[in-house]
Design a protein around this motif. Structure first.
Motif, PDB file in Angstrom:
ATOM      1  N   ALA A   9      45.757  38.589  30.899  1.00 21.89           N
ATOM      2  CA  ALA A   9      44.433  39.085  31.324  1.00 21.89           C
ATOM      3  C   ALA A   9      44.267  39.732  32.623  1.00 21.89           C
ATOM      4  N   GLY A  10      45.317  40.072  33.310  1.00 20.35           N
ATOM      5  CA  GLY A  10      45.433  40.920  34.695  1.00 20.35           C
ATOM      6  C   GLY A  10      45.464  40.157  35.785  1.00 20.35           C
ATOM      7  N   ASP A  11      45.536  38.824  35.773  1.00 21.18           N
ATOM      8  CA  ASP A  11      45.550  38.008  36.831  1.00 21.18           C
ATOM      9  C   ASP A  11      46.857  38.253  37.586  1.00 21.18           C
ATOM     10  N   ARG A  12      46.849  38.022  38.765  1.00 22.52           N
ATOM     11  CA  ARG A  12      48.134  38.126  39.483  1.00 22.52           C
ATOM     12  C   ARG A  12      49.279  36.806  39.619  1.00 22.52           C
ATOM     13  N   THR A  13      48.418  35.774  39.287  1.00 23.74           N
ATOM     14  CA  THR A  13      49.277  34.547  39.234  1.00 23.74           C
ATOM     15  C   THR A  13      48.702  33.683  38.159  1.00 23.74           C
ATOM     16  N   SER A  14      49.153  32.777  37.673  1.00 23.90           N
ATOM     17  CA  SER A  14      48.521  31.725  36.646  1.00 23.90           C
ATOM     18  C   SER A  14      47.620  30.608  37.468  1.00 23.90           C
ATOM     19  N   ASP A  15      47.602  30.771  38.715  1.00 21.48           N
ATOM     20  CA  ASP A  15      46.486  29.372  39.493  1.00 21.48           C
ATOM     21  C   ASP A  15      45.282  29.440  38.945  1.00 21.48           C
ATOM     22  N   GLY A  16      44.657  30.596  38.680  1.00 24.36           N
ATOM     23  CA  GLY A  16      43.280  30.377  38.218  1.00 24.36           C
ATOM     24  C   GLY A  16      43.265  29.724  36.786  1.00 24.36           C
ATOM     25  N   MET A  17      44.057  30.051  35.933  1.00 29.32           N
ATOM     26  CA  MET A  17      43.880  29.547  34.578  1.00 29.32           C
ATOM     27  C   MET A  17      44.376  28.112  34.902  1.00 29.32           C
ATOM     28  N   GLN A  18      45.290  27.688  35.465  1.00 27.58           N
ATOM     29  CA  GLN A  18      45.652  26.304  35.887  1.00 27.58           C
ATOM     30  C   GLN A  18      44.499  25.342  36.494  1.00 27.58           C
ATOM     31  N   HIS A  19      43.903  26.174  37.246  1.00 29.72           N
ATOM     32  CA  HIS A  19      42.651  25.628  37.907  1.00 29.72           C
ATOM     33  C   HIS A  19      41.486  25.197  36.811  1.00 29.72           C
ATOM     34  N   LEU A  20      41.407  26.131  36.041  1.00 31.41           N
ATOM     35  CA  LEU A  20      40.388  26.007  35.018  1.00 31.41           C
ATOM     36  C   LEU A  20      40.685  24.842  34.108  1.00 31.41           C
ATOM     37  N   LEU A  21      41.889  24.689  33.639  1.00 30.85           N
ATOM     38  CA  LEU A  21      42.299  23.478  32.802  1.00 30.85           C
ATOM     39  C   LEU A  21      42.265  22.166  33.655  1.00 30.85           C
ATOM     40  N   GLY A  22      42.587  22.249  34.866  1.00 29.51           N
ATOM     41  CA  GLY A  22      42.944  20.922  35.575  1.00 29.51           C
ATOM     42  C   GLY A  22      41.918  20.518  36.430  1.00 29.51           C
ATOM     43  N   ARG A  23      41.434  21.394  37.309  1.00 31.42           N
ATOM     44  CA  ARG A  23      40.347  20.924  38.415  1.00 31.42           C
ATOM     45  C   ARG A  23      39.005  21.526  38.538  1.00 31.42           C
ATOM     46  N   ALA A  24      38.641  22.553  37.594  1.00 35.31           N
ATOM     47  CA  ALA A  24      37.464  23.299  37.556  1.00 35.31           C
ATOM     48  C   ALA A  24      36.388  22.211  36.928  1.00 35.31           C
ATOM     49  N   LYS A  25      35.114  22.175  37.698  1.00 33.54           N
ATOM     50  CA  LYS A  25      34.146  21.242  37.003  1.00 33.54           C
ATOM     51  C   LYS A  25      33.390  21.903  35.782  1.00 33.54           C
ATOM     52  N   TRP A  26      33.777  21.326  34.628  1.00 33.36           N
ATOM     53  CA  TRP A  26      32.959  21.514  33.339  1.00 33.36           C
ATOM     54  C   TRP A  26      33.600  20.527  32.554  1.00 33.36           C
ATOM     55  N   ASP A  27      32.614  20.323  31.451  1.00 33.69           N
ATOM     56  CA  ASP A  27      32.987  19.052  30.579  1.00 33.69           C
ATOM     57  C   ASP A  27      33.429  19.581  29.313  1.00 33.69           C
TER      58      ASP A  27
ATOM     59  N   SER B 179      43.333  18.340  30.938  1.00 35.77           N
ATOM     60  CA  SER B 179      44.018  19.701  30.577  1.00 35.77           C
ATOM     61  C   SER B 179      44.145  19.837  29.042  1.00 35.77           C
ATOM     62  N   TRP B 180      44.498  18.706  28.674  1.00 35.29           N
ATOM     63  CA  TRP B 180      44.758  18.768  26.959  1.00 35.29           C
ATOM     64  C   TRP B 180      43.507  18.846  26.253  1.00 35.29           C
ATOM     65  N   SER B 181      42.583  18.056  26.685  1.00 34.21           N
ATOM     66  CA  SER B 181      41.153  18.161  26.075  1.00 34.21           C
ATOM     67  C   SER B 181      40.436  19.575  26.127  1.00 34.21           C
ATOM     68  N   ARG B 182      40.714  20.135  27.295  1.00 36.50           N
ATOM     69  CA  ARG B 182      40.087  21.376  27.584  1.00 36.50           C
ATOM     70  C   ARG B 182      40.933  22.573  26.783  1.00 36.50           C
ATOM     71  N   TRP B 183      42.119  22.417  26.809  1.00 38.48           N
ATOM     72  CA  TRP B 183      43.056  23.489  25.986  1.00 38.48           C
ATOM     73  C   TRP B 183      42.600  23.421  24.708  1.00 38.48           C
ATOM     74  N   VAL B 184      42.798  22.188  23.997  1.00 34.34           N
ATOM     75  CA  VAL B 184      42.471  22.000  22.408  1.00 34.34           C
ATOM     76  C   VAL B 184      41.207  22.376  22.231  1.00 34.34           C
ATOM     77  N   THR B 185      40.074  22.186  22.946  1.00 35.38           N
ATOM     78  CA  THR B 185      38.674  22.503  22.709  1.00 35.38           C
ATOM     79  C   THR B 185      38.450  23.952  22.485  1.00 35.38           C
ATOM     80  N   LEU B 186      38.918  24.685  23.531  1.00 35.41           N
ATOM     81  CA  LEU B 186      38.942  26.087  23.643  1.00 35.41           C
ATOM     82  C   LEU B 186      39.806  26.821  22.342  1.00 35.41           C
ATOM     83  N   ALA B 187      40.753  26.278  21.960  1.00 35.18           N
ATOM     84  CA  ALA B 187      41.426  26.682  20.688  1.00 35.18           C
ATOM     85  C   ALA B 187      40.598  26.497  19.453  1.00 35.18           C
ATOM     86  N   MET B 188      39.956  25.208  19.588  1.00 36.63           N
ATOM     87  CA  MET B 188      39.126  24.919  18.233  1.00 36.63           C
ATOM     88  C   MET B 188      38.083  26.164  18.246  1.00 36.63           C
ATOM     89  N   LEU B 189      37.534  26.657  19.453  1.00 30.48           N
ATOM     90  CA  LEU B 189      36.433  27.527  19.592  1.00 30.48           C
ATOM     91  C   LEU B 189      37.010  28.798  19.213  1.00 30.48           C
TER      92      LEU B 189
END
Length: 411
Positions: free
Chosen positions: A40-58, A327-337
């Motif tokens: 995706a062009g990011d410099r590290t994986s921190d942003g993706m890991q934050h999205l799956l682990g700590r970001a605020k979304w249901d 993190s599991w539920s977020r990854w699987v849900t986006l994969a389903m999408l």
């Protein structure tokens, strides 16, 4: 992506979720936070890991959006909800829900994580619309372990049929409609699941074991005992649907069951025309239906296997390298999408642009190839690639040093 945009409190998370979904649809040989972030062009994986682990979304709200999206585009009054579980082989003991248990993926008992999925099956497509992680008793009896993996302290054990009933109820309570539910012996042998479906007036064709007992007008019998009593003239050759090699023909017979409650109940028997192998199904419908309808529903169950194959192969459903539940539920849900997007595009293309006779209809695999080539193909300069090489090696060096230190401390 605009359908789920409102589920994110920050624009950064919404944009990163879009990158992750596109990465899941890409042609990367392996898909995880590291590879998708680099792609995706990011410099590290921190942003993706934050999205799956700590970001605020249901993730559950996004799951509901996936269901609405699928039903809107693939709606069918005779849709079948198919329930089945899938396991992912894992190493270690810290990943949420992992224990030594049987998984069909490996065909044996392995250290694995198992989840139950609900697929919306119609002639136009059959993507998954819901998921529930199976949390074994070895986890629910240990609150500290559940807490460490992101599960609530009061997480209670639920069987796979109970998880299936939970998903079907959630789907119907959302105002959607499905005429039938199909599943294998794990679900057909559970009387509570069958009773819950009958209370909702939802028909089912659920596989049962040969030892399953049913009640007829002549008394109570095992399913295999009744099969031996079926006369030759009662068997009918019918197709259970079209497979990769054409129609799947079997011999079928049906036996009426007695029950004082309203509704029609049967034992459906399937016989392989080549081997003679028998399979049995417990059936219910609010009103009597022809044998061809029961056969069609029974044949719908294989479609969830096709979802597992394409969902894992095309959308990396099983490639999550995460340990915590959120993190599991977020990854699987986006994969389903991501997979639902391919299924919907495929259905719409079949409707709008029928293929000529010399071409097979577009498949999800071919749609993904075209989407990668025409829409999302990314090319980065050597500086970006070399930067990621240095980042990976630095991260791996730190991990190696920590591992050796732990080994030395234990020794």
């Amino acid at each position: 992506m605009s359908r789920i945009a409102g589920r994110f409190t920050r624009v950064e998370s919404r944009r990163r979720a879009r990158k992750l979904v596109l990465g899941l649809l890409s042609d990367l040989p392996r898909k995880n936070c590291w590879t998708i972030a680099e792609w995706a062009g990011d410099r590290t994986s921190d942003g993706m890991q934050h999205l799956l682990g700590r970001a605020k979304w249901d993730a559950d709200q996004v799951r509901d959006d996936v269901g609405d999206y699928v039903v809107e585009h693939l709606h069918d009054d005779e849709a079948v909800l198919v329930v089945d579980e899938s396991g992912d082989v894992k190493k270690g003991t810290d990943t949420v829900g992992v224990q030594r248990q049987y998984t069909g993926t490996a065909g044996r008992v392995e250290n694995s994580q198992v989840a139950v999925y609900l697929a919306y099956s119609t002639p136009r497509g059959h993507p998954a619309i819901d998921r529930e992680l199976y949390v074994p008793r070895s986890w629910t009896s240990d609150p500290d372990r559940c807490r460490a993996a992101g599960l609530g302290d009061k997480t209670e054990f639920a069987t796979k049929p109970e998880l299936a009933a939970r998903m079907v109820t959630r789907f119907l309570d959302a105002g959607h409609r499905a005429a039938w539910v199909a599943g294998d012996e794990v679900y057909g042998g559970n009387p509570r699941l069958r009773a819950a479906l009958e209370e909702r007036g939802t028909g089912y064709v659920l596989a049962v074991a040969c030892s399953h007992e049913v009640t007829t007008g002549a008394g109570k019998f095992r399913a295999d005992t009744l099969a031996r009593k079926v006369p030759k003239r009662a068997w009918q050759k019918l197709s259970a649907g079209v497979g990769a090699k054409g129609h799947r023909f079997y011999d079928w017979a049906v036996i009426d069951l007695t029950d004082p409650r309203p509704g029609s109940r049967q034992l459906l028997i399937r016989r392989n025309r080549s081997t003679g192998e028998l399979a049995y199904y417990r059936c219910y419908s609010p009103a009597a239906v022809p044998l061809t309808t029961l056969v069609r529903v029974a044949g719908s169950r294989w479609r969830v296997e096709e979802f597992f194959q394409s969902g894992k192969g095309l959308a990396a459903l099983d490639e999550h390298q995460v340990r915590r539940y959120s993190s599991w539920s977020r990854w699987v849900t986006l994969a389903m999408l991501a997979h639902a997007f391919l299924a919907v595009v495929r259905a719409n293309e079949h409707d709008r642009h029928p293929s000529p006779d010399e071409l097979i209809p577009l498949t999800c695999n071919e749609i993904q190839r075209l989407f990668i080539t025409l829409v999302i193909q990314r090319v980065f300069d050597p500086v970006h690639r070399l930067g990621w090489s240095v980042w990976r090696r630095r991260h791996q060096a730190r991990s190696q040093t920590s591992h050796y230190r732990r080994q030395a401390a234990q020794a």
